[in-house]
Motif scaffolding. Structure first.
Motif, short mmCIF file in Angstrom:
data_model
loop_
_atom_site.label_atom_id
_atom_site.label_comp_id
_atom_site.label_asym_id
_atom_site.label_seq_id
_atom_site.Cartn_x
_atom_site.Cartn_y
_atom_site.Cartn_z
N HIS A 60 105.30 52.27 30.88
CA HIS A 60 104.56 52.70 29.99
C HIS A 60 104.47 54.19 30.45
CE1 HIS A 60 100.93 52.83 26.83
NE2 HIS A 60 101.62 53.83 26.93
N LYS A 151 106.62 49.34 19.72
CA LYS A 151 105.19 49.62 20.07
C LYS A 151 104.71 49.97 18.78
CE LYS A 151 101.29 52.51 22.13
NZ LYS A 151 101.00 53.66 23.14
N PHE A 153 101.12 51.09 16.52
CA PHE A 153 99.53 51.73 16.49
C PHE A 153 98.89 51.15 15.69
CE2 PHE A 153 100.05 55.24 19.67
CZ PHE A 153 101.44 55.08 20.07
N HIS A 184 99.03 49.24 20.61
CA HIS A 184 97.98 50.22 20.91
C HIS A 184 96.82 49.80 20.24
CE1 HIS A 184 96.33 54.55 21.69
NE2 HIS A 184 95.57 53.90 20.87
N PHE A 288 92.17 60.95 26.80
CA PHE A 288 93.18 60.16 26.44
C PHE A 288 92.78 58.99 25.71
CE2 PHE A 288 92.52 60.02 30.88
CZ PHE A 288 91.71 58.69 31.10
N ASP A 316 100.75 54.83 31.62
CA ASP A 316 100.43 55.58 30.35
C ASP A 316 100.60 57.05 30.73
OD1 ASP A 316 100.09 56.38 27.75
OD2 ASP A 316 98.19 55.83 27.75
N CYS A 318 101.00 60.72 30.64
CA CYS A 318 101.53 61.43 29.26
C CYS A 318 100.82 62.83 29.78
CB CYS A 318 100.86 60.84 28.14
SG CYS A 318 101.17 61.50 26.54
N ASN A 338 96.19 64.11 23.62
CA ASN A 338 95.64 62.88 24.34
C ASN A 338 96.63 62.59 25.58
OD1 ASN A 338 93.92 60.98 21.76
ND2 ASN A 338 93.67 62.98 22.27
N GLY A 339 96.17 62.37 26.42
CA GLY A 339 97.08 61.89 27.52
C GLY A 339 96.77 62.39 28.82
O1 URP Z 1 96.29 59.11 25.03
C1 URP Z 1 97.18 58.45 25.26
N1 URP Z 1 97.41 57.34 25.76
N2 URP Z 1 98.42 59.25 25.09
C2 URP Z 1 99.70 58.48 25.00
C3 URP Z 1 99.98 57.82 23.92
C4 URP Z 1 99.57 56.65 23.70
O2 URP Z 1 98.77 56.27 22.86
O3 URP Z 1 99.94 55.74 24.53
#
Ligand code: URP
Ligand code: ZN
Ligand code: ZN
Length: 464
Positions: A60, A151, A153, A184, A288, A316, A318, A338-339
């Protein structure tokens, strides 16, 4: 290609720990035996006192990903080089289907992003945003290209979120083609109402990100994802699971014998919601999704890893830089990209806080960070194994090496660390990718572009 022998180390696999030597030729593990002579290969590495793991598999990551009006700060070169420093020799990243377009186009785009840059082997999941008329056949086409997972969402309305019918159709297609759906799982509709209410009340600080995404929004979506998968007759894999409530849904499903799987990430095991209240907007570094939770969830997640209610630790990864990218949300928490970063530190953190502190065994560690992700995502035994015939992706791990995690010294292209100042014991001394020593003495010796695309097989471990 030169040959290599690793001598005097202790091999740690998902099942056993034992002393043996490893002979590497043509990028593969050729043989494992109690002892080889140094002269058997072009190079001998003495691993006395060291542990030997199969290379880490992080399923991920988001390199070079457009998101929230900007792009994640690591590209395939900087991100995979940082991964290698930390003992990860395989990633599975995410291509994103643009709405109304063919998934195939996104696959081509992401292959191009990786080409000439990627330093370790990589696979791709496809993020499905639109099944349209031909989407189900598109999925089959991608499976033939080695994209053995998708994936979807349940969050981010109007951006990435898909409805239950789409999720159910996609799950039904995987029941036929053997791919694995990654979910997700957060109730995006309910969250959006809470977000709009917070904004209307003038609540704009980073902490609102967590307060508008309660654990019930996650648990409800996990429950729904599992129910949809059960009706479709397909397995399901919950990504970045963050809370006890969500974990309980997975545990109950598994107790009923359903093929439900889940990953968590170091940030959910080690950090909690207070981080979002840091002064001077620094809480944005911890924005995130799902968000960080109350502290009591952490022990439950560690328990989940120990008892196999959770099967994988991924990152994850990001990253967005604090100085310019996170600042986009200075006056409105919904605009904070976000990340967070983490691809480099996964093994160090799980080893130190999991193995060193007695929460999990060395073998369970290997299972969580390498073997099970390789199995679930159709890469085993090429990846995730120390066996004759497997790729020679090998970590020579010094269990005594001490290290302080810091943005000053890390190799990720991001100006902060979520784990700044964390002291860890146990670190990769050498990292070998397909027989090539790519990290040694704190230096990267591989070439950008040397990584290969992995055509992953369908009907991986989730189907057994
Ligand atoms: O906040 C996040 N997790 N950013 C990456 C995108 C995701 O939903 O995995
Ligand atoms: Zn996600
Ligand atoms: Zn992600």
């Amino acid at each position: 290609m030169s040959t290599l022998v690793i001598q005097n180390g202790t091999l740690v696999t998902a099942l056993y720990s034992y002393k043996a030597d490893i002979l590497v030729a043509d990028g593969k593990i050729k043989e494992i035996a109690p002892q080889f002579a140094s002269t058997v290969a072009d190079r001998a590495i003495d691993a006395t006192g060291m542990l030997i793991f199969p290379g880490g598999v992080d399923v991920h990551t988001h390199m070079d990903m457009p998101f929230g009006g900007t792009t994640s700060a690591d590209d395939f070169e900087t991100g995979t080089r940082a991964a290698a420093y930390g003992g990860t020799t395989t990633i599975v990243d995410f291509a994103i289907q643009a709405k109304g377009t063919k998934m195939r186009d996104a696959l081509d785009t992401w292959w191009k992003k990786a080409e000439g840059k990627v330093c370790i082997d990589y696979g791709l999941h496809m993020i499905v945003t639109d099944l349209g008329n031909s989407g189900l056949e598109d999925m089959d086409d991608l499976v033939r290209e080695g994209v053995a997972s998708f994936k979807l969402f349940m969050a981010y309305p109007n951006v990435l979120m898909v409805d239950d019918a789409t999720i159910f159709r996609a799950l039904g297609q995987t029941a036929r083609n053997g791919a694995l759906i990654c979910m997700h799982a957060e109730n995006g509709g309910a969250i959006d109402v809470m977000v709009q209410k917070a904004l209307a009340e003038g609540k704009t600080a980073p902490i609102q990100h967590a307060l508008t995404r309660p654990v019930r929004a996650e648990a409800e979506a996990v429950n729904r994802a599992i129910a949809l998968a059960e009706m479709a007759g397909a397995p399901v894999y919950i990504v970045h699971l963050s809370s006890e409530d969500a974990l309980n849904q997975v545990r109950e499903a598994r107790d009923r014998g359903l093929p439900a799987f889940a990953e968590t990430c170091p940030q959910y095991l080690l950090l909690s919601i207070e981080e979002l209240e840091r002064p001077n907007f620094e809480g944005a570094k911890y924005v995130f999704t799902p968000p960080l939770r109350e502290r009591h969830h952490l022990a439950k997640l560690w328990g989940g890893l120990k008892h196999d209610h959770l099967q994988v630790v991924s990152t994850d990864h990001c990253p967005f830089c604090f100085a310019d990218q996170k600042q986009l949300g200075k006056d409105d928490f919904t605009k904070i990209p976000n990340g967070g970063p983490g691809v480099e530190n996964r093994l160090q953190l799980i080893w130190n806080y999991g193995v060193n502190s007695g929460k999990i065994s060395q073998n369970r560690f290997v299972e969580l960070v390498s073997t099970t992700p390789a199995k679930l995502f159709g890469m085993y035994p090429r990846k995730g194994a120390l066996e004759a015939g497997s790729d020679a992706d090998i970590v020579i791990w010094d269990p005594e090496a001490e290290h302080v995690i810091s943005a000053e010294t890390h190799h990720m292209r991001v100006d902060y660390s979520m784990f700044e100042g964390f002291k860890v014991k146990g670190n990769a001394r050498q990292v070998i990718s397909r027989g090539e020593v790519v990290v040694e003495n704190g230096k990267f010796h591989g070439k950008a572009g040397r990584g290969q695309y992995l055509r992953r097989h369908a009907r991986g471990g989730a189907w057994n």
